[in-house]
Design a protein around this motif. Structure first.
Motif, PDB file in Angstrom:
ATOM      1  N   GLY A 101       3.018   0.913   3.341  1.00 55.99           N
ATOM      2  CA  GLY A 101       3.887  -0.209   3.635  1.00 55.99           C
ATOM      3  C   GLY A 101       3.307  -1.504   3.127  1.00 55.99           C
ATOM      4  O   GLY A 101       2.302  -1.512   2.401  1.00 55.99           O
ATOM      5  N   GLU A 102       3.935  -2.598   3.523  1.00 57.41           N
ATOM      6  CA  GLU A 102       3.509  -3.902   3.028  1.00 57.41           C
ATOM      7  C   GLU A 102       2.463  -4.505   3.970  1.00 57.41           C
ATOM      8  O   GLU A 102       2.749  -4.760   5.143  1.00 57.41           O
ATOM      9  CB  GLU A 102       4.719  -4.836   2.928  1.00 57.41           C
ATOM     10  CG  GLU A 102       4.333  -6.268   2.662  1.00 57.41           C
ATOM     11  CD  GLU A 102       4.998  -6.855   1.444  1.00 57.41           C
ATOM     12  OE1 GLU A 102       5.179  -6.113   0.468  1.00 57.41           O
ATOM     13  OE2 GLU A 102       5.349  -8.035   1.491  1.00 57.41           O
ATOM     14  N   TYR A 103       1.290  -4.701   3.443  1.00 62.97           N
ATOM     15  CA  TYR A 103       0.220  -5.331   4.199  1.00 62.97           C
ATOM     16  C   TYR A 103       0.113  -6.788   3.775  1.00 62.97           C
ATOM     17  O   TYR A 103       0.555  -7.182   2.701  1.00 62.97           O
ATOM     18  CB  TYR A 103      -1.108  -4.637   3.918  1.00 62.97           C
ATOM     19  CG  TYR A 103      -1.250  -3.282   4.569  1.00 62.97           C
ATOM     20  CD1 TYR A 103      -2.036  -3.125   5.714  1.00 62.97           C
ATOM     21  CD2 TYR A 103      -0.634  -2.160   4.038  1.00 62.97           C
ATOM     22  CE1 TYR A 103      -2.175  -1.887   6.310  1.00 62.97           C
ATOM     23  CE2 TYR A 103      -0.766  -0.919   4.621  1.00 62.97           C
ATOM     24  CZ  TYR A 103      -1.546  -0.783   5.761  1.00 62.97           C
ATOM     25  OH  TYR A 103      -1.690   0.443   6.346  1.00 62.97           O
ATOM     26  N   HIS A 104      -0.501  -7.584   4.654  1.00 63.96           N
ATOM     27  CA  HIS A 104      -0.824  -8.957   4.262  1.00 63.96           C
ATOM     28  C   HIS A 104      -2.292  -9.173   4.479  1.00 63.96           C
ATOM     29  O   HIS A 104      -2.814  -8.908   5.562  1.00 63.96           O
ATOM     30  CB  HIS A 104      -0.023  -9.964   5.100  1.00 63.96           C
ATOM     31  CG  HIS A 104       1.406 -10.043   4.670  1.00 63.96           C
ATOM     32  ND1 HIS A 104       1.863 -11.007   3.806  1.00 63.96           N
ATOM     33  CD2 HIS A 104       2.469  -9.260   4.961  1.00 63.96           C
ATOM     34  CE1 HIS A 104       3.159 -10.815   3.586  1.00 63.96           C
ATOM     35  NE2 HIS A 104       3.550  -9.753   4.286  1.00 63.96           N
ATOM     36  N   ILE A 105      -2.971  -9.600   3.426  1.00 63.44           N
ATOM     37  CA  ILE A 105      -4.384  -9.923   3.562  1.00 63.44           C
ATOM     38  C   ILE A 105      -4.452 -11.436   3.710  1.00 63.44           C
ATOM     39  O   ILE A 105      -4.003 -12.177   2.830  1.00 63.44           O
ATOM     40  CB  ILE A 105      -5.172  -9.422   2.347  1.00 63.44           C
ATOM     41  CG1 ILE A 105      -5.134  -7.883   2.358  1.00 63.44           C
ATOM     42  CG2 ILE A 105      -6.616  -9.909   2.392  1.00 63.44           C
ATOM     43  CD1 ILE A 105      -5.319  -7.263   1.036  1.00 63.44           C
ATOM     44  N   ILE A 106      -4.937 -11.864   4.859  1.00 64.83           N
ATOM     45  CA  ILE A 106      -4.840 -13.285   5.191  1.00 64.83           C
ATOM     46  C   ILE A 106      -6.226 -13.896   5.284  1.00 64.83           C
ATOM     47  O   ILE A 106      -7.116 -13.402   5.995  1.00 64.83           O
ATOM     48  CB  ILE A 106      -4.084 -13.473   6.528  1.00 64.83           C
ATOM     49  CG1 ILE A 106      -2.688 -12.874   6.396  1.00 64.83           C
ATOM     50  CG2 ILE A 106      -4.019 -14.950   6.907  1.00 64.83           C
ATOM     51  CD1 ILE A 106      -1.986 -12.676   7.717  1.00 64.83           C
ATOM     52  N   MET A 142       0.852  -1.189   0.000  1.00 66.38           N
ATOM     53  CA  MET A 142       0.000   0.000   0.000  1.00 66.38           C
ATOM     54  C   MET A 142       0.883   1.231   0.000  1.00 66.38           C
ATOM     55  O   MET A 142       1.420   1.612   1.032  1.00 66.38           O
ATOM     56  CB  MET A 142      -0.896  -0.027   1.245  1.00 66.38           C
ATOM     57  CG  MET A 142      -2.319   0.442   1.017  1.00 66.38           C
ATOM     58  SD  MET A 142      -2.473   2.171   0.597  1.00 66.38           S
ATOM     59  CE  MET A 142      -2.176   2.895   2.199  1.00 66.38           C
ATOM     60  N   LYS A 143       1.001   1.860  -1.159  1.00 64.52           N
ATOM     61  CA  LYS A 143       1.889   3.017  -1.237  1.00 64.52           C
ATOM     62  C   LYS A 143       1.133   4.275  -1.619  1.00 64.52           C
ATOM     63  O   LYS A 143       1.669   5.192  -2.230  1.00 64.52           O
ATOM     64  CB  LYS A 143       3.004   2.735  -2.243  1.00 64.52           C
ATOM     65  CG  LYS A 143       2.472   2.223  -3.562  1.00 64.52           C
ATOM     66  CD  LYS A 143       3.584   1.907  -4.539  1.00 64.52           C
ATOM     67  CE  LYS A 143       2.983   1.587  -5.885  1.00 64.52           C
ATOM     68  NZ  LYS A 143       3.430   0.379  -6.494  1.00 64.52           N
ATOM     69  N   TYR A 144      -0.164   4.329  -1.281  1.00 62.12           N
ATOM     70  CA  TYR A 144      -1.001   5.452  -1.724  1.00 62.12           C
ATOM     71  C   TYR A 144      -1.455   6.285  -0.538  1.00 62.12           C
ATOM     72  O   TYR A 144      -1.483   5.825   0.588  1.00 62.12           O
ATOM     73  CB  TYR A 144      -2.214   4.928  -2.484  1.00 62.12           C
ATOM     74  CG  TYR A 144      -1.838   3.892  -3.502  1.00 62.12           C
ATOM     75  CD1 TYR A 144      -1.253   4.277  -4.710  1.00 62.12           C
ATOM     76  CD2 TYR A 144      -2.014   2.532  -3.241  1.00 62.12           C
ATOM     77  CE1 TYR A 144      -0.863   3.317  -5.629  1.00 62.12           C
ATOM     78  CE2 TYR A 144      -1.638   1.585  -4.168  1.00 62.12           C
ATOM     79  CZ  TYR A 144      -1.052   1.979  -5.357  1.00 62.12           C
ATOM     80  OH  TYR A 144      -0.668   1.048  -6.258  1.00 62.12           O
TER      81      TYR A 144
END
Lengths: 349, 476
Positions: free
Chosen positions: B219-224, B107-109
């Motif tokens: 940053g880097e998200y994780h959708i789990i 997510m860089k927005y």
């Protein structure tokens, strides 16, 4: 052929066209209305039956009762008559301006098609003539100016502008105007429906303010083409011998252009005006609906969206009649302005 | 007989003249561009757009601007992000009876996506009561974890959307309360449950005012996805895709049904060009033959034909077209539009063609042909019509714009062909949705520009052709 006789022939011609169009349109209309009416009869009979049921007065033989009622309404709506008879009947009614009613009221509570159109038509004429007068003035001035300096930067810019504006759908340009001036800048109201609470001067000012955007739209899209036509006609006239003669005898250039050339170019310019006016009426009508201006265009939009056949029929008839009146006026004015003309102006169209 | 050498010679002469018309060259370039767009439509976009156009595009964001607006506004909004089934398989792992899908998302927005949508999860169960159950979590770059959905039973094929779900909103609000320790008064909380922009909070920096004024945490998200599959049940993820619905979409945004406007514009070029060219060619052919026939036969036939021409000329086309549109049940098919526009369009050309044909008829070679006993057809087709061809070609180009504009107008009024994607219809929908008044500029500007550009293409071509082919008409 004298002027009177010529005029008479043109009017008879227009009347013939009008009656043939009315007949053809009625033929289509009767076909369309038939299905519409049959559905309505079904609805009417069903609701009647329901109300009888509720009053405990249900007929003993529902099937027979139903048939009787349907036959009754068919007679009422003249569906039991032959097709050609109904076509003639509707054509006669249409010519007498009796278009019937709409199902849903338009403009508040009005359901009579004739009244709806007589409410809408003056508004369209107000918008359209205002715009057209501005177009003619701007177009004439720019066109004459361009004809004076053929090939100059001004002339070329005008030609390019004319090419571009004739390619633009007028109603889309209206949407753009709304987007910029009503939404982005908020200078003008987005809805052109006049405020019903205002009277007197306030009402006039309100209408004027709401007219600005639609009028600007029409003027912008039309003036370029119009100036271009004026330019071309003027260029043709400026090469005539009498212009050279006028210049040779020392008439000032201003007078040569506005006194001699423009006067000689007037007949085709006037005819072109009226025809371009008639031609742009369609686009202007659609533009109206973009601005919610409560004129013919708005009524057309509603009529198509809600499938009001009576209304479409009335609008069509009135539009055709208006168009024909315009054609006759064009012919007459041509005949008046150019004494050489013996045949109608539409001959050259 | 026309000899090949002559034809080649006249063609090269024509090209020599035409090359000097700058506007004409511009017109040719534009025409090539439009033809490429029209032919390439299935490859530029997807091949099934016309069928798809009539439906509602569930997976797509509704009325969002194009992605590139971020460059101008300075606020980057998340575009549409899709993890297709093939890619999703890479993130799947099985731990005992659990199936875990861990999808990384960078997510860089400045504004996060609108929604998380999971499509086409299908659960099978041979057991009576036990069903596979799904838990959806988001692991954030700051190490926090939010459970958005927990223990959702999967029956058959399911789609999951989280942003507008009030129970998800409640979960998120509770999570915020727990993490930041803020207190909410009940009316405020009630209001938030119905209006909260869920994902803005899920993707926001932890702070006490993150419910009212969320600041995006990049940053880097994780959708789990955790799917429990008790005995006798199984889950099929082979058709599953994950969609992070964008705040912006594609090159030209979407309309209120989620339809990709870029695809609409590209496909609309086909209709516009087909209608424009077909109508113009037909109109001119009918007009030329009508005029030539009237001139050739002369006398009573001419008189009669010209009366009919006058009759047609004095009918205003738009009201009649609208009436016919309603007659055809509110929709006119493409070929009907072409036919109707031809019926009302040939009159002007017929009159000019007639007067030109009268001059040709007086020429001695036509007289000679008649004296030699040439038939009607031979004289008309061999000796008269070819003389009118230059005029005809210029008129064809000049007639395209009015046909294009007429079709667009009819479509705009809602009388167009419903099986086609047309620019007029896109604008019709825009008008119905009040796009201009609501400021959906990406929905209003491109279709109109496209119409104007196609019209302009042929205006440029037509005026250039007119100048080259009809030198007598050349203006100063």
């Amino acid at each position: 052929m004298g002027m009177g006789k010529y005029l008479l022939i043109r009017i008879i011609n227009a009347l013939i066209v009008l009656s043939i169009v009315t007949l053809v349109v009625s033929a289509l209309f009767v076909k369309m209305a038939e299905k519409d009416l049959e559905n309505r009869i079904q609805e009417l009979v069903n609701s009647e039956y329901q109300s009888l049921l509720q009053q405990n007065k249900a007929p003993s033989d529902p099937e027979k009762w139903r048939e009787e009622r349907i036959a009754y309404y068919k007679h009422q709506f003249k569906l039991d008559r032959p097709y050609w008879w109904r076509v003639l009947y509707y054509a006669k009614r249409t010519i007498l301006l009796d278009f019937g009613n709409t199902r849903i009221p338009i403009f508040g509570t009005e359901r009579n098609v004739k009244n709806i159109i007589s409410l809408a038509l003056p508004r369209t004429i107000l918008l359209f003539t205002t715009a057209q007068i501005i177009v003619i003035i701007i177009g004439l001035l720019l066109g004459v100016k361009a004809a004076q300096k053929v090939g100059s930067l001004f002339d070329r810019t005008l030609s390019i502008l004319a090419l571009i504006t004739t390619s633009i759908p007028m109603w889309w340009f209206g949407m753009m105007m709304l987007l910029i001036f009503a939404f982005k800048l908020g200078w003008f109201p987005a809805n052109s429906m006049p405020d019903p609470n205002l009277t007197g001067l306030a009402h006039v000012l309100d209408v004027a303010k709401r007219l600005v955007l639609p009028v600007t739209t029409i003027v912008f899209v039309l003036f370029g083409g119009w100036a271009w036509v004026t330019r071309n006609i003027m260029i043709g006239t400026m090469q005539e011998d009498f212009i050279m003669a006028a210049r040779a005898k020392g008439v000032p250039e201003r007078k040569v252009i506005y006194g001699h050339a423009l006067r000689a170019a007037a007949p085709p310019i006037v005819t072109m005006t009226i025809f371009s006016l008639l031609g742009s009426l369609g686009g202007a009508i659609i533009t109206e609906s973009v601005f919610n201006w409560p004129g013919m265009g708005r009524v057309y939009w509603i009529a198509i969206q809600t499938n009001e056949i009576n209304l479409v029929m009335g609008l069509t008839f009135i539009s055709v009649a208006l168009y024909l009146i315009g054609v006759i006026i064009a012919d007459i004015s041509y005949g008046f302005l150019d004494p050489r003309v013996r045949v109608g102006a539409s001959a050259s169209m | 007989m026309v000899r090949w050498v002559d034809l080649k010679d006249s063609l090269s002469n024509f090209w020599f003249e035409f090359k000097r018309q700058k506007t004409g060259i511009l017109g040719v370039l534009l025409l090539i561009f439009w033809i490429l767009v029209a032919i390439g439509a299935p490859y530029i976009t997807e091949p099934d757009i016309p069928e798809k156009w009539r439906s509602i595009w569930i997976e797509y964001p509704k009325t969002v601007p194009p992605t590139w607006v971020g460059i101008f506004s300075g606020v980057s909004e998340a575009p549409q992000y899709v993890v297709p089934p093939e890619e999703l398989q890479k993130y799947v792992r099985v731990e005992g009876t659990k199936v875990i899908v861990d999808i990384p998302y960078n997510m860089k927005y400045d504004v996060p996506p609108q929604d998380i949508v999971i499509m086409g999860i299908s659960g099978n169960s041979t057991h009576k009561r036990l069903k596979p159950s799904l838990t959806l979590k988001v692991l954030r770059p700051d190490g926090e974890e939010i459970t958005l959905v927990s223990g959702l039973k999967i029956k058959g094929t399911t789609n999951i959307q989280v942003a507008r779900d009030s129970s998800v909103r409640k979960t998120v609000i509770n999570w915020v309360k727990q993490k930041t320790g803020i207190q909410l008064d009940p009316t405020k909380e009630f209001q938030l449950v119905t209006t909260l922009d869920t994902l803005k909070v899920v993707f926001a920096k932890l702070s006490p005012d993150m419910l009212d004024n969320p600041q995006a945490l990049k940053g880097e998200y994780h959708i789990i996805l955790e799917i429990k599959t008790p005995k006798g049940t199984s889950v099929d993820l082979s058709n599953t895709k994950l969609i992070l619905t964008g705040r912006t979409y594609g090159y030209l945004g979407t309309d209120d049904k989620g339809r990709d406007l870029f695809a609409g514009i590209v496909w609309g070029s086909r209709v516009s060009l087909t209608i424009g060219i077909a109508t113009a060619v037909l109109t001119v052919l009918v007009g030329i033959f009508y005029g030539v026939a009237a001139a050739y036969f002369g006398g009573w036939t001419d008189e009669l034909m010209m009366r009919f021409q006058e009759f047609m000329a004095s009918i205003p086309s738009l009201p009649i077209l609208i009436l016919l549109g309603t007659y055809f049940g509110g929709h006119i098919q493409l070929w009907q539009i072409v036919l109707l526009l031809t019926v009302f369009g040939w009159v002007g050309i017929a009159r000019v063609a007639r007067s030109m044909a009268y001059q040709i008829k007086e020429q001695t070679y036509v007289e000679a042909a008649i004296a030699l006993g040439a038939g009607t057809g031979r004289i008309i087709f061999k000796h008269m019509v070819p003389q009118l061809l230059p005029y005809a070609f210029a008129q064809m180009a000049l007639n395209v714009p009015s046909a294009v504009l007429s079709e667009a107008s009819l479509s705009f009024l809602g009388l167009g062909d419903p099986t086609q994607v047309t620019w007029g219809q896109i604008l019709h929908d825009a008008q119905n949705a009040g796009a201009a008044v609501n400021g959906y500029w990406w929905w209003v500007i491109p279709p109109g520009l496209a119409i104007a550009l196609v019209a302009l293409t042929f205006v440029l071509l037509g005026t250039a052709l007119d100048r080259v082919l009809n030198p007598r008409l050349r203006r100063l």
